[in-house]
Design an enzyme around this catalytic site. Structure first.
Site, mmCIF file in Angstrom:
data_model
loop_
_atom_site.group_PDB
_atom_site.id
_atom_site.type_symbol
_atom_site.label_atom_id
_atom_site.label_comp_id
_atom_site.label_asym_id
_atom_site.label_seq_id
_atom_site.Cartn_x
_atom_site.Cartn_y
_atom_site.Cartn_z
ATOM 1 N N GLU A 97 35.414 45.977 35.173
ATOM 2 C CA GLU A 97 35.793 46.295 36.549
ATOM 3 C C GLU A 97 35.203 45.290 37.541
ATOM 4 O O GLU A 97 35.884 44.836 38.457
ATOM 5 C CB GLU A 97 35.352 47.714 36.906
ATOM 6 C CG GLU A 97 36.086 48.800 36.149
ATOM 7 C CD GLU A 97 37.567 48.899 36.466
ATOM 8 O OE1 GLU A 97 37.978 48.509 37.574
ATOM 9 O OE2 GLU A 97 38.320 49.364 35.593
ATOM 10 N N ASN A 149 37.449 42.683 39.731
ATOM 11 C CA ASN A 149 37.342 42.645 41.194
ATOM 12 C C ASN A 149 37.060 41.233 41.687
ATOM 13 O O ASN A 149 37.644 40.778 42.674
ATOM 14 C CB ASN A 149 36.236 43.578 41.689
ATOM 15 C CG ASN A 149 36.691 45.013 41.820
ATOM 16 O OD1 ASN A 149 37.856 45.342 41.618
ATOM 17 N ND2 ASN A 149 35.751 45.882 42.147
ATOM 18 N N ARG A 209 46.897 48.275 42.051
ATOM 19 C CA ARG A 209 45.451 48.461 41.906
ATOM 20 C C ARG A 209 45.126 49.906 42.264
ATOM 21 O O ARG A 209 45.643 50.441 43.240
ATOM 22 C CB ARG A 209 44.665 47.506 42.807
ATOM 23 C CG ARG A 209 45.023 46.027 42.690
ATOM 24 C CD ARG A 209 45.000 45.448 41.307
ATOM 25 N NE ARG A 209 43.753 45.657 40.621
ATOM 26 C CZ ARG A 209 43.597 45.529 39.313
ATOM 27 N NH1 ARG A 209 44.605 45.205 38.556
ATOM 28 N NH2 ARG A 209 42.428 45.735 38.765
#
Length: 154
Positions: A54, A58, A112
């Protein structure tokens, strides 16, 4: 949270890679391989892999917004405490509190979910995000390894 840079004992690694989606898997595998020296449970490895994934995703998607750049993954052990940093030198985050709200996304057109920081918080013991607009973002995470017993007693 303890400042990662002040942690002076234990094993450490640093991996610098291009900010492209193919390298998200590289970061997951590198972090998982690094923690194996502490004999983690499968759940601990899965938690770390998810959180790293994650954070790296990002950095790639939001940090560089399809521009070239590098992502830095740092892992370090202080006894049985794993410290993980994921850093980019991209666009930064204007409002960290807003960005950390569940379901908030600046990329709805890319499907997203806005759950990246929530997953990091759920799977790691501590999460700290610092960012300067125009300079980049640093995600620091902490996880104690070995607190979950291998065999559960009923």
């Amino acid at each position: 949270m303890n400042d990662y840079s002040k942690v002076k004992t234990g094993n450490e690694m640093e991996l610098i890679f291009s900010a492209i989606s193919e390298n998200e898997g590289l970061a997951r595998v590198a972090a998982a391989a690094f923690v194996t020296t502490k004999n983690p449970t499968l759940e601990e490895v899965a938690d770390i892999k998810t959180a790293v994934s994650e954070a790296v995703t990002n950095a790639i998607i939001h940090g560089y917004e399809e521009e070239e750049g590098k992502v830095i993954l740092r892992c370090r052990f202080e006894e049985n405490v794993l410290w993980v940093e994921v850093e980019d030198k991209g666009v930064g985050i204007e409002n960290i509190d807003r960005a950390m709200e569940p379901m908030y996304t600046t990329k709805p057109d890319m499907e997203r979910s806005g759950m990246g920081f929530s997953f990091m918080e759920a799977f790691m013991d501590e999460l700290e995000v610092t960012s300067v607009p125009g300079e980049g973002t640093l995600v620091r995470m902490k996880k104690e390894i070995g607190v979950t017993p291998w065999i559960y007693e009923e």
